[in-house]
Design an enzyme around this catalytic site. Structure first.
Site, PDB file in Angstrom:
ATOM      1  N   HIS A  28       0.826  -1.210   0.000  1.00  0.00           N
ATOM      2  CA  HIS A  28       0.000   0.000   0.000  1.00  0.00           C
ATOM      3  C   HIS A  28       0.862   1.262   0.000  1.00  0.00           C
ATOM      4  O   HIS A  28       0.524   2.254  -0.659  1.00  0.00           O
ATOM      5  CB  HIS A  28      -0.915  -0.002   1.228  1.00  0.00           C
ATOM      6  CG  HIS A  28      -1.839  -1.186   1.276  1.00  0.00           C
ATOM      7  ND1 HIS A  28      -2.859  -1.364   0.379  1.00  0.00           N
ATOM      8  CD2 HIS A  28      -1.872  -2.259   2.112  1.00  0.00           C
ATOM      9  CE1 HIS A  28      -3.497  -2.490   0.652  1.00  0.00           C
ATOM     10  NE2 HIS A  28      -2.925  -3.055   1.702  1.00  0.00           N
ATOM     11  N   ARG A 296      13.206  17.377  14.944  1.00  0.00           N
ATOM     12  CA  ARG A 296      13.963  16.267  15.517  1.00  0.00           C
ATOM     13  C   ARG A 296      13.958  15.043  14.609  1.00  0.00           C
ATOM     14  O   ARG A 296      14.839  14.183  14.727  1.00  0.00           O
ATOM     15  CB  ARG A 296      13.383  15.884  16.886  1.00  0.00           C
ATOM     16  CG  ARG A 296      13.736  16.837  18.001  1.00  0.00           C
ATOM     17  CD  ARG A 296      13.438  16.212  19.349  1.00  0.00           C
ATOM     18  NE  ARG A 296      12.018  15.921  19.522  1.00  0.00           N
ATOM     19  CZ  ARG A 296      11.148  16.754  20.073  1.00  0.00           C
ATOM     20  NH1 ARG A 296      11.556  17.934  20.514  1.00  0.00           N
ATOM     21  NH2 ARG A 296       9.872  16.420  20.207  1.00  0.00           N
ATOM     22  N   ASN A 299      15.689  15.760   9.801  1.00  0.00           N
ATOM     23  CA  ASN A 299      17.093  15.561   9.444  1.00  0.00           C
ATOM     24  C   ASN A 299      17.840  15.151  10.708  1.00  0.00           C
ATOM     25  O   ASN A 299      18.351  15.993  11.445  1.00  0.00           O
ATOM     26  CB  ASN A 299      17.672  16.849   8.850  1.00  0.00           C
ATOM     27  CG  ASN A 299      19.070  16.639   8.284  1.00  0.00           C
ATOM     28  OD1 ASN A 299      19.692  15.606   8.496  1.00  0.00           O
ATOM     29  ND2 ASN A 299      19.572  17.634   7.568  1.00  0.00           N
ATOM     30  N   HIS A 303      20.421  17.255  13.239  1.00  0.00           N
ATOM     31  CA  HIS A 303      19.862  17.419  14.583  1.00  0.00           C
ATOM     32  C   HIS A 303      20.794  16.833  15.636  1.00  0.00           C
ATOM     33  O   HIS A 303      21.049  17.448  16.675  1.00  0.00           O
ATOM     34  CB  HIS A 303      18.488  16.748  14.672  1.00  0.00           C
ATOM     35  CG  HIS A 303      17.984  16.631  16.080  1.00  0.00           C
ATOM     36  ND1 HIS A 303      18.217  15.497  16.859  1.00  0.00           N
ATOM     37  CD2 HIS A 303      17.276  17.480  16.862  1.00  0.00           C
ATOM     38  CE1 HIS A 303      17.673  15.668  18.051  1.00  0.00           C
ATOM     39  NE2 HIS A 303      17.094  16.857  18.075  1.00  0.00           N
ATOM     40  N   TYR A 311      24.348  22.029  21.629  1.00  0.00           N
ATOM     41  CA  TYR A 311      23.434  22.084  22.768  1.00  0.00           C
ATOM     42  C   TYR A 311      24.076  21.516  24.032  1.00  0.00           C
ATOM     43  O   TYR A 311      24.008  22.127  25.104  1.00  0.00           O
ATOM     44  CB  TYR A 311      22.154  21.330  22.425  1.00  0.00           C
ATOM     45  CG  TYR A 311      21.126  21.292  23.538  1.00  0.00           C
ATOM     46  CD1 TYR A 311      20.454  22.452  23.920  1.00  0.00           C
ATOM     47  CD2 TYR A 311      20.829  20.105  24.197  1.00  0.00           C
ATOM     48  CE1 TYR A 311      19.513  22.427  24.934  1.00  0.00           C
ATOM     49  CE2 TYR A 311      19.887  20.063  25.206  1.00  0.00           C
ATOM     50  CZ  TYR A 311      19.234  21.233  25.575  1.00  0.00           C
ATOM     51  OH  TYR A 311      18.310  21.207  26.581  1.00  0.00           O
ATOM     52  N   HIS A 338      21.576  28.542   8.199  1.00  0.00           N
ATOM     53  CA  HIS A 338      20.652  28.388   7.074  1.00  0.00           C
ATOM     54  C   HIS A 338      20.555  29.690   6.268  1.00  0.00           C
ATOM     55  O   HIS A 338      20.560  29.660   5.021  1.00  0.00           O
ATOM     56  CB  HIS A 338      19.265  27.982   7.571  1.00  0.00           C
ATOM     57  CG  HIS A 338      19.149  26.517   7.878  1.00  0.00           C
ATOM     58  ND1 HIS A 338      19.603  25.956   9.053  1.00  0.00           N
ATOM     59  CD2 HIS A 338      18.617  25.487   7.158  1.00  0.00           C
ATOM     60  CE1 HIS A 338      19.358  24.657   9.041  1.00  0.00           C
ATOM     61  NE2 HIS A 338      18.757  24.344   7.906  1.00  0.00           N
TER      62      HIS A 338
END
Length: 435
Positions: A28, A296, A299, A303, A311, A338
C-alpha cells in the site's frame, strides 16, 4: 542504565535500515511511491506534447538543470580544494599539537588557548575560500549549494572530530597517560568513503538523478510561468495572496523531492559505500504534530550534530541551569547558518529561517507544557496546514525576490542593497490595495 548529566549523553549507533526502505516493502505504501512516479511521467509527457505542438519536434528541455548547475566543473574544483585541505591540514596539526603536549609539558590553559587559535585559523581558511569563490564567479544556484553545503559539512566534520579527540588527549596528559591519536585511515574513513562500489548503489543514484530532473520539470511547469510574469501587471494584494496559495503545490512537491533525493537516496548511497549500518538519517517526520518534533525527525544527522556538539556544550557551560537559553542559542545558530547558505546561493538576503527558528523554540515551550503527547489526527492535520502555509510563503517570497533582481536590477550594488530585500522596493510603485 547509569544516570548521567544531560550534557554527557552520548549517541548510540544501531544497525537499522532507513524507514522508507522498510515502508516501500509494504504494497500500500509502495503505491504512493508509484503515484509520484506516475506524476513524473505526466510531466514528461506534457513537455513532449507541448514541444511537439509548438515546434513539431520532440525535445526534452534541460534548460533549468543547465542553469541551476552552471559552472559545475568549477564548483567541483572548489570542492576538491576544500577536501584536500580538510584531509591534509587538521589531522597533521592535531598530530603536532599532541606531540608538543608530550614534549613541552605546557599548562592546560595554554594548550586549550593554542587549540582554540588553531581551530579559529582553520575555520577562517576553510570559510573564506568558498565564500570568495561563490561571490566572484557566476555559478548557478545548485552549484553554489554544492560549494556552500560541502563547506558546512567539512566544518561540521572537523569540529566533531576534534571535539571527540581533543578531550581524551588532555585527560591522558593530565593523568600522565599515553596520548595516542587514531590512525589516519580512521580519519579518512570519517571524512569520506573507500573506493569500493557495490551494486546496491545504482538504484539510489538513478533515483537521485531522477529527482533532479523531476524538480526541474516542476519549476518549469508550476513555478516559472507564475512568478516570471508577476511584473507585467500591477501587484495587488489579491494577486499577492493568490500567488502564495498557488505556490503551495510546487513548494510541497519540491520539499518532498528534496527529502527523498538527499536524505534517502544520497545518504543511503554513501552509507552503502562506507558500509555504514545505521541508516537512521530521518524518522517519521510526516507523523509530527508539532514543529519541534518535525525538526527532531526531519534531518536526524544535523539534529544530532547540533544536539551533541552545540546544545550539550552549552549545557556544560551553563551547568544545565539554563536549558531554555541553550535551546534558543542552538536554534539561533542553526537559523543563522541556514540564512548564510540561502544568502550566498541565491544572491540575496531574505530572512525567513532565523525568525522561524525562534518561533519554533517558543512553540516548543508551549507544546511541551500544554500539548505534550497529543497524537490525535487533528493535531497532525493542523501541523501540516501550518507547514504548507509556511513553505508556500517562503517559496513565494523568495521567488518574487529572485525575479525582482532580474526585472529591477540595481544600478549601484552596495553592501546595504545586498543585505536588504529588493522585492518591496521593486514593486512598491505597483502595489495597490483593492477597495
Amino acid at each position: 542504565r547509569e544516570k548521567r548529566p544531560l550534557w554527557m549523553k552520548q549517541k548510540v549507533f544501531i544497525e537499522q535500515r532507513s524507514l522508507l526502505d522498510e515502508l516501500l516493502e509494504v504494497e500500500h505504501f509502495r503505491t504512493i511511491y508509484n503515484i509520484f512516479v506516475a506524476v513524473l511521467c505526466i510531466f514528461v509527457l506534457r513537455a513532449v506534447v507541448v514541444d511537439f505542438i509548438d515546434n513539431e519536434c520532440i525535445v526534452l528541455d534541460f534548460e533549468v538543470l543547465i542553469f541551476a548547475f552552471g559552472r559545475l566543473h568549477m564548483a567541483l574544483l572548489a570542492w576538491l580544494v576544500m577536501f584536500l585541505y580538510t584531509l591534509l591540514v587538521p589531522y597533521k596539526v592535531l598530530q603536532i599539537w599532541a606531540r608538543s603536549l608530550e614534549t613541552l609539558q605546557l599548562p592546560t590553559a595554554v594548550t586549550v588557548i593554542a587549540a582554540a587559535v588553531l581551530l579559529i585559523g582553520h575555520a577562517t581558511v576553510l570559510g573564506f575560500y568558498p565564500v570568495y569563490t561563490v561571490i566572484s564567479q557566476p555559478f548557478g544556484p545548485a552549484s553554489c549549494f554544492v560549494i556552500i553545503l560541502e563547506q558546512l559539512r567539512f566544518l561540521m566534520k572537523i569540529h566533531s572530530f576534534l571535539r571527540e579527540i581533543a578531550p581524551p588527549i588532555l585527560r591522558a596528559r593530565s593523568n600522565d597517560g599515553k596520548m595516542g591519536l587514531p590512525p589516519f585511515s580512521t580519519y579518512l574513513y570519517f571524512l569520506f568513503s573507500r573506493p569500493h562500489i557495490q551494486k546496491e548503489l545504482s538504484p539510489f543514484f538513478v533515483q537521485f538523478l531522477g529527482c533532479l530532473f523531476y524538480g526541474s520539470l516542476l519549476f518549469k511547469c508550476l513555478s516559472i510561468p507564475i512568478f516570471s510574469n508577476m511584473n507585467k501587471q500591477p501587484l495587488t494584494l489579491r494577486r499577492l495572496v493568490l500567488s502564495v496559495f498557488n505556490a503551495t503545490l510546487p513548494a510541497l512537491y519540491l520539499v518532498l523531492l528534496m527529502f527523498f533525493c538527499f536524505f534517502h537516496c544520497w545518504l543511503n548511497a554513501f552509507a552503502e559505500m562506507l558500509r555504514f549500518a545505521d541508516r537512521g538519517f530521518y524518522k517519521d517526520w510526516w507523523n509530527a504534530t508539532s514543529f519541534p518534533t518535525f525538526f527532531r525527525t526531519w534531518n536526524v544527522v544535523v539534529h544530532d550534530w547540533l544536539y551533541y556538539y552545540i546544545y550539550q556544550d552549552l549545557l556544560w557551560v551553563f551547568k544545565a541551569k539554563a536549558q531554555s537559553v541553550a535551546l534558543l542559542s542552538t536554534f539561533i545558530i542553526s537559523g543563522v547558518v541556514h540564512e548564510y547558505a540561502f544568502t550566498l546561493c541565491f544572491g540575496f538576503f531574505y530572512p525567513f529561517t532565523l525568525p522561524f527558528s525562534i518561533v519554533v523554540v517558543l512553540e516548543g515551550m508551549f507544546y511541551s507544557t500544554f500539548t505534550h503527547g497529543n497524537k490525535r489526527p487533528n493535531s497532525n492535520i493542523l501541523f501540516w496546514t501550518y507547514l504548507l502555509l509556511g513553505l508556500a510563503l517562503q517559496f513565494c517570497l523568495q521567488s518574487l525576490e529572485w525575479y525582482s533582481q532580474i526585472h529591477c536590477p540595481v544600478q549601484k550594488s552596495t553592501f546595504w542593497m545586498k543585505v536588504t530585500t529588493h522585492f518591496w522596493s521593486c514593486y512598491s510603485s505597483a502595489i495597490t490595495t483593492p477597495s
